[in-house]
Design a protein around this motif. Structure first.
Motif, mmCIF file in Angstrom:
data_model
loop_
_atom_site.group_PDB
_atom_site.id
_atom_site.type_symbol
_atom_site.label_atom_id
_atom_site.label_comp_id
_atom_site.label_asym_id
_atom_site.label_seq_id
_atom_site.Cartn_x
_atom_site.Cartn_y
_atom_site.Cartn_z
ATOM 1 N N TYR A 7 0.731 5.536 0.465
ATOM 2 C CA TYR A 7 -0.096 6.653 0.895
ATOM 3 C C TYR A 7 0.596 7.951 0.536
ATOM 4 N N ASP A 31 -3.136 -2.681 13.237
ATOM 5 C CA ASP A 31 -2.902 -1.256 13.026
ATOM 6 C C ASP A 31 -1.473 -0.906 13.426
ATOM 7 N N TRP A 72 -5.065 -2.010 8.641
ATOM 8 C CA TRP A 72 -5.400 -2.985 7.610
ATOM 9 C C TRP A 72 -6.724 -3.646 7.976
ATOM 10 N N CYS A 99 0.850 -1.182 0.000
ATOM 11 C CA CYS A 99 0.000 0.000 0.000
ATOM 12 C C CYS A 99 0.890 1.238 0.000
ATOM 13 N N ASP A 151 -5.935 5.054 6.238
ATOM 14 C CA ASP A 151 -5.142 5.943 7.083
ATOM 15 C C ASP A 151 -6.022 7.075 7.614
ATOM 16 N N PHE A 164 -2.440 3.988 10.775
ATOM 17 C CA PHE A 164 -2.718 3.165 9.607
ATOM 18 C C PHE A 164 -3.332 1.844 10.063
ATOM 19 N N TYR A 181 -8.338 -7.056 0.820
ATOM 20 C CA TYR A 181 -7.623 -6.389 1.904
ATOM 21 C C TYR A 181 -7.480 -4.903 1.576
ATOM 22 N N CYS A 238 -5.996 -1.110 2.987
ATOM 23 C CA CYS A 238 -5.292 -0.287 3.948
ATOM 24 C C CYS A 238 -6.071 1.018 4.077
ATOM 25 N N VAL A 288 2.680 -5.911 10.042
ATOM 26 C CA VAL A 288 2.552 -4.693 9.255
ATOM 27 C C VAL A 288 3.881 -3.948 9.340
ATOM 28 N N LEU A 329 3.325 1.083 3.050
ATOM 29 C CA LEU A 329 2.786 0.221 4.093
ATOM 30 C C LEU A 329 2.622 -1.169 3.507
ATOM 31 N N SER A 330 2.935 -2.200 4.263
ATOM 32 C CA SER A 330 2.707 -3.554 3.757
ATOM 33 C C SER A 330 2.118 -4.444 4.847
ATOM 34 N N LEU A 331 1.398 -5.434 4.382
ATOM 35 C CA LEU A 331 0.806 -6.445 5.271
ATOM 36 C C LEU A 331 1.368 -7.793 4.865
#
Lengths: 112, 114
Positions: free
Chosen positions: A25, A49, A35, A23, A92, A33, A88, A90, A64, A73-75
Motif C-alpha cells: 500500500y 482485518d 482481507w 499486498c 485499506d 486494513f 483475494y 486487500c 495477517v 501487508l500479507s495474508l
C-alpha cells in the motif's frame, strides 16, 4: 490512483501447503486494513482485518501481518484447502468510515 | 441474522437508459457504501450514505447518484448509461455511528449495458 496493490495476479499452491498472499500500500495515512475473499459470482467475503497499531493478527487458519515500515501487508493461509480457491483482495481505509481502496486481487489456485 | 441483500441480481440495459439498483444493509447496520467492480479488477468506491446523506464520494461522475431511506436501505441510480458502466455493482454495510469500519458486502448486481 489506487493506494493498494498486489504483487502477483495468480498464486498456485498444493493442497495442504501454506499460502502467502502479499499486498503493498502507498497511503501512509491508512490505518485499517482488510482481507477479502471473492469466489466466482459472489460478493467479497470478509476474512480478517488489522489496525495500524498491530503487527500481526490471527484467525482460524489465517494470519495477517502488517509491516508499516515498508507498507506491506500479507495474508497467510495454513493447510490450504480446495475451498480456499478464490480471488483475494486487500483493502485499506484512512479510518473512520471511509470508503475502502482495493487492489486488483490475487487469484489463488489449489492444485490437488 | 440477514446479511446484505441486493436486487436485482442481473440487469441488461441499453446505452442512454437509466438504472436503479437496490440494497438492504445487514441487520443492525446504518451505513451503506456502493462499489463498482469491472471484470478482473478490484471494487472501486462510488459513495457512502449515512443518516440519509452522502458522506463520502469516490471519483465517479454525477451520473451516479444515490439515496438512503429511513430504514437504512439504499438505492444507486445511474443515468445516461455508457457501455463502460457494465460491471458488478456491490453494496456494503457497516455501523457508521460507532465507526465500526468492517464493511460486509452483498452478492452484487451484474449490469450489462448494450
Amino acid at each position: 490512483g489506487e493506494s493498494v496493490g498486489l504483487h502477483l495476479p495468480t498464486l498456485s499452491v498444493q493442497e495442504g501447503d501454506n499460502s502467502i498472499i502479499n499486498c503493498a500500500y502507498s497511503n501512509s495515512a491508512s490505518d485499517y486494513f482488510i482481507w477479502y475473499k471473492q469466489e466466482s459470482g459472489k460478493g467479497p467475503q470478509f476474512i480478517i482485518d488489522i489496525r495500524s497499531n498491530m503487527d500481526k493478527r490471527q484467525g482460524q487458519r489465517v494470519t495477517v501481518l502488517l509491516n508499516k515500515t515498508v507498507k506491506h501487508l500479507s495474508l497467510q493461509i495454513a493447510a490450504t484447502q480446495p475451498g480456499d480457491s478464490a480471488v483475494y483482495f486487500c483493502a485499506d481505509t484512512g479510518g473512520g468510515a471511509d470508503g475502502l481502496t482495493f487492489g486488483k486481487g490475487t487469484h489463488l489456485i489449489i492444485q490437488p | 441474522d440477514a446479511g446484505v441483500t441486493q436486487s436485482p441480481t442481473h440487469l441488461i440495459k441499453t446505452r442512454g437508459q437509466q438504472v436503479t439498483l437496490r440494497c438492504s444493509p445487514k441487520s443492525g447496520h446504518d451505513t451503506v457504501s456502493w462499489y463498482q467492480q469491472a471484470l478482473g479488477q478490484g471494487p472501486q468506491f462510488i459513495f457512502q450514505y449515512y443518516e440519509e446523506e452522502e458522506r463520502q464520494r469516490g471519483n465517479f461522475p454525477d451520473r451516479f447518484s444515490g439515496h438512503q431511506f429511513p430504514n437504512y436501505s439504499s438505492e444507486l441510480n445511474v443515468n445516461a448509461l455508457l457501455l463502460g458502466d457494465s460491471a458488478l455493482y456491490l453494496c456494503a454495510s457497516n455501523i457508521g455511528q460507532t465507526y465500526q469500519e468492517t464493511q460486509y458486502f452483498g452478492p452484487g448486481t451484474r449490469l450489462l449495458v448494450l
